[in-house]
Design a protein around this motif. Structure first.
Motif, mmCIF file in Angstrom:
data_model
loop_
_atom_site.group_PDB
_atom_site.id
_atom_site.type_symbol
_atom_site.label_atom_id
_atom_site.label_comp_id
_atom_site.label_asym_id
_atom_site.label_seq_id
_atom_site.Cartn_x
_atom_site.Cartn_y
_atom_site.Cartn_z
ATOM 1 N N ALA A 123 1.066 -1.446 -0.096
ATOM 2 C CA ALA A 123 0.042 -0.080 -0.095
ATOM 3 C C ALA A 123 0.779 1.729 0.106
ATOM 4 O O ALA A 123 1.890 1.337 0.452
ATOM 5 N N CYS A 158 -5.759 3.361 7.573
ATOM 6 C CA CYS A 158 -5.541 2.509 5.769
ATOM 7 C C CYS A 158 -4.088 1.836 5.787
ATOM 8 O O CYS A 158 -3.809 1.636 7.100
ATOM 9 N N ARG A 159 -4.016 1.337 4.804
ATOM 10 C CA ARG A 159 -2.815 0.247 4.992
ATOM 11 C C ARG A 159 -1.015 1.133 5.307
ATOM 12 O O ARG A 159 -0.630 0.566 5.486
ATOM 13 N N TRP A 160 -1.399 1.923 4.752
ATOM 14 C CA TRP A 160 -0.282 2.652 4.605
ATOM 15 C C TRP A 160 0.287 3.422 6.147
ATOM 16 O O TRP A 160 1.594 3.370 6.146
ATOM 17 N N ARG A 220 -1.293 2.098 8.574
ATOM 18 C CA ARG A 220 -0.721 0.447 9.603
ATOM 19 C C ARG A 220 1.311 -0.247 9.187
ATOM 20 O O ARG A 220 1.432 -0.683 9.835
ATOM 21 N N ARG A 221 1.324 0.130 8.103
ATOM 22 C CA ARG A 221 2.925 -0.164 7.512
ATOM 23 C C ARG A 221 3.381 0.498 7.878
ATOM 24 O O ARG A 221 4.568 0.243 8.543
#
Length: 645
Positions: A252, A288-290, A292-293
């Protein structure tokens, strides 16, 4: 020759651009192909009449989409020139669609023949934009609906005309044939294009009716155009599928639009997130995925981990578990703080023992009677392989204590001997060290120190050529219960039974064997020290019969400890273990009670009784990792699993 304005004037075949068929004459000319006409439209000099192949319906639109993308939708007028859809008037007899040749039938006889001989058999080609009669267009509509339902595209023969409707357009025909329901595949279109050459069809020519199979050239041309159109639609579908698959596999990325926070530079966002606590970071990771990373970065969790219990960081900030993500360790540390764990039993033995235990990697070493057994952990860490990896023997009586150092096991036995075993071989050496049982032993930097009930402590070399040669003998004037070497190899500390008029904790010079200092001055008689360990060159921990855990800092004072924790039930503390930071674990003498302490507070954090009243046993030894705690009692080896409570 007529082209879309965006098309180049001339491009060779085979380079992604399709050659268009030679245009048919205008409807007003007698050379329109009516039977008996004196003239016919001349072919271009480089094209023979047999090569003049009419592309199947919708092929030109599909070819244009293949060349210039799905956004291109050329609109052709009834004369074959670019123009708005449906611009041919009622008086004009023929509209030339881009899907293939179609001519306005002149004369009522031909139209009546079409209605009589086969409704819907008239060739209202894909994209045919001229205004036709209702009788001619109605069957075409039915075929268009069938083609749309089946997902047919360039190879299908369907007409967009509708009965009683005044005007159709090339754009509408192209959409219905090329797009359809967007469920057709290129293979299906190619199959229909090939099938068209096998079935008998009614082909209506101006002025005559012909019941025949398509000619050889026409069949080849239809297949070629069908392949081009099918390849165009299939290529678009495959490109879209590949793009979606790549997007799913690709990690992401930062959202292009959203709150202003997401558009900040990563360095600034990292600084802002460094002020968040654990709960806020966890909620931010759900956006969001970003994020989360981004919030899983070890740098953000390092500060939180150093303040957590048993997270793998020492007080000086050294990371002891660099291979494990810091965020995962912080999650498990919350179970230690809250006391959430699952209890289990790893080993059982029939007779009462006084076991000692050490951990190294994925192996566990435990003493049982006069043997030392090595077991391997299973991947979960909460169970052992029942078959031991190795068995180390050599003592005539029980093993009282042992340590692991330099791929060796150094053991102290009740027979007064010290044993040296190589872990990965069968090499074993034992030698007489003391007159009575050896209660404790330690080894660092190639030096072995031992303490005995005979009131002496001795220093030995680990070198293979000098095994059994005593370097120093220290008269402690008291039974020695515990011993530990300083991390800087300059001194060692002994813990004695406190039966004399001196402190049970004394520090000795490792090189000369001389007494350096006494620790503490207020020990009551009998307050023997059963376990002692260095945490750093200047700090150490001790516990024993006086029911206290004491923390000593040699830089502050040698007469008084800087911190102490009292056992709530006045039980003797047999052993202790620390994570090098905030967590402290102790084993009590009654009911197998294991206690967890947070060194930032005085009160006990959690207590875990591992035995009931009939089987009351001391905790002789305990060890822990960031996920599990292991406690050795008289009859069992227990495990507390904090990873999967």
């Amino acid at each position: 020759m007529c082209f879309h304005p965006a098309l180049p004037a001339a491009l060779p075949m085979g380079e992604g651009v399709c050659s268009l068929a030679w245009p048919a004459p205008r409807s007003g000319s007698r050379a329109a192909g009516v039977r008996g006409g004196p003239r016919s439209w001349p072919a271009p000099p480089h094209v023979t009449r047999s090569d003049m192949v009419s592309p199947p319906p919708g092929a030109e639109v599909a070819a244009a989409r293949l060349c210039f993308g799905p956004g291109l939708r050329p609109l052709m007028s009834s004369q074959g020139h670019p123009g708005p859809p449906g611009n041919s008037g009622p008086g004009e007899g023929e509209g030339e669609g881009e899907g293939g040749e179609a001519r306005k039938l002149q004369g009522g006889r031909v139209a009546r023949g079409k209605r009589r001989k086969g409704k819907g058999k008239g060739k209202a080609g894909a994209g045919q934009g001229g205004r036709g009669s209702g009788a001619e267009g109605k069957p075409g509509l039915q075929k268009a609906k069938e083609a749309a339902g089946l997902g047919a595209e360039a190879g299908a023969r369907a007409g967009p005309g509708e009965e009683g409707e005044g005007g159709g357009s090339v754009e509408e025909g192209a959409r219905r044939i090329v797009l359809g329901d967007e469920g057709s595949a290129g293979a299906g279109k190619e199959a229909r294009g090939r099938g068209a050459g096998k079935k008998e069809e009614w082909r209506v020519r101006p002025g005559r009716r012909e019941d025949a199979r398509p000619g050889r050239a026409q069949g080849r041309g239809g297949q070629a155009w069908g392949c081009i159109a099918g390849a165009g639609a299939a290529g678009v579908a495959m490109a879209v599928a590949a793009e979606e698959e790549a997007a799913a596999r690709e990690p992401a990325g930062r959202p292009a639009a959203g709150p202003a926070l997401l558009r900040l530079p990563e360095e600034l966002l990292l600084l802002i997130c460094s002020y968040l606590d654990m709960r806020a970071l966890g909620r931010l990771a759900q956006v969001c995925r970003w994020l989360r990373r981004f919030t899983s970065c070890d740098l953000l969790w390092r500060r939180i981990a150093r303040a957590s219990l048993n997270s793998g960081f020492t007080r000086l900030g050294t990371d002891l578990m660099a291979s494990v993500p810091v965020k995962e360790r912080v999650k498990v540390s919350q179970n230690w703080r809250l006391g959430r764990c699952r209890e289990g039993i790893l080993l059982k033995w029939r007779c009462s023992q006084m076991p000692w235990m050490q951990l190294e990697g994925d192996s566990l070493y435990i003493s049982q009677a006069n043997f030392i057994l090595a077991y391997q952990f299973r991947p979960d860490g909460a169970s052992l392989n029942r078959r031991p990896l190795g068995v180390f023997a050599g003592h005539d009586e029980d093993v009282c204590h042992f340590v692991l150092a330099n791929s060796h096991i150094i053991s102290a036995g009740g027979d007064g001997k010290i044993g040296v075993h190589k872990i990965h071989s069968t090499f074993t050496v034992k030698y007489s060290a003391h007159e009575q049982e050896v209660n404790c032993v330690d080894c660092r930097g190639g030096i072995i120190v031992s303490g005995s009930r005979d009131r002496t402590a001795k220093v030995w070399p680990l070198a293979s050529g000098r095994l059994g040669q005593c370097l120093h003998t220290i008269q402690t004037e008291d039974r020695v219960w515990s011993i530990a070497i300083s991390p800087v190899l300059s001194s060692f500390v002994t813990g004695t039974a406190c039966c004399g008029h001196f402190s049970p904790l004394r520090i000795w010079d490792l090189n000369s064997g001389q007494l350096m200092m006494h620790l503490g001055s207020d020990f009551p008689p009998g307050a023997g020290v059963l376990d002692v360990m260095y945490e750093s060159p200047s700090t150490l921990l001790s516990c024993g019969y006086d029911t206290y855990v004491r923390y000593w800092d040699l830089r502050a004072s040698v007469r008084k400890c800087v911190m102490e924790w009292e056992e709530p039930h006045d039980s003797t503390l047999y052993c202790l273990q620390t994570d090098g930071n905030h967590l402290l674990a102790t084993g009590s003498s009654y009911y197998g009670v294991v206690r967890l302490w947070d060194r930032r507070q005085r009160a006990c954090l959690h207590a875990f009784p591992l035995t009931s009243t009939p089987l009351s046993s001391p905790v002789y030894c305990l060890r822990f990792t960031t996920k599990h705690l292991y406690a050795a009692l008289s009859y069992n080896l227990h495990v507390l699993d904090f990873q999967n409570p």
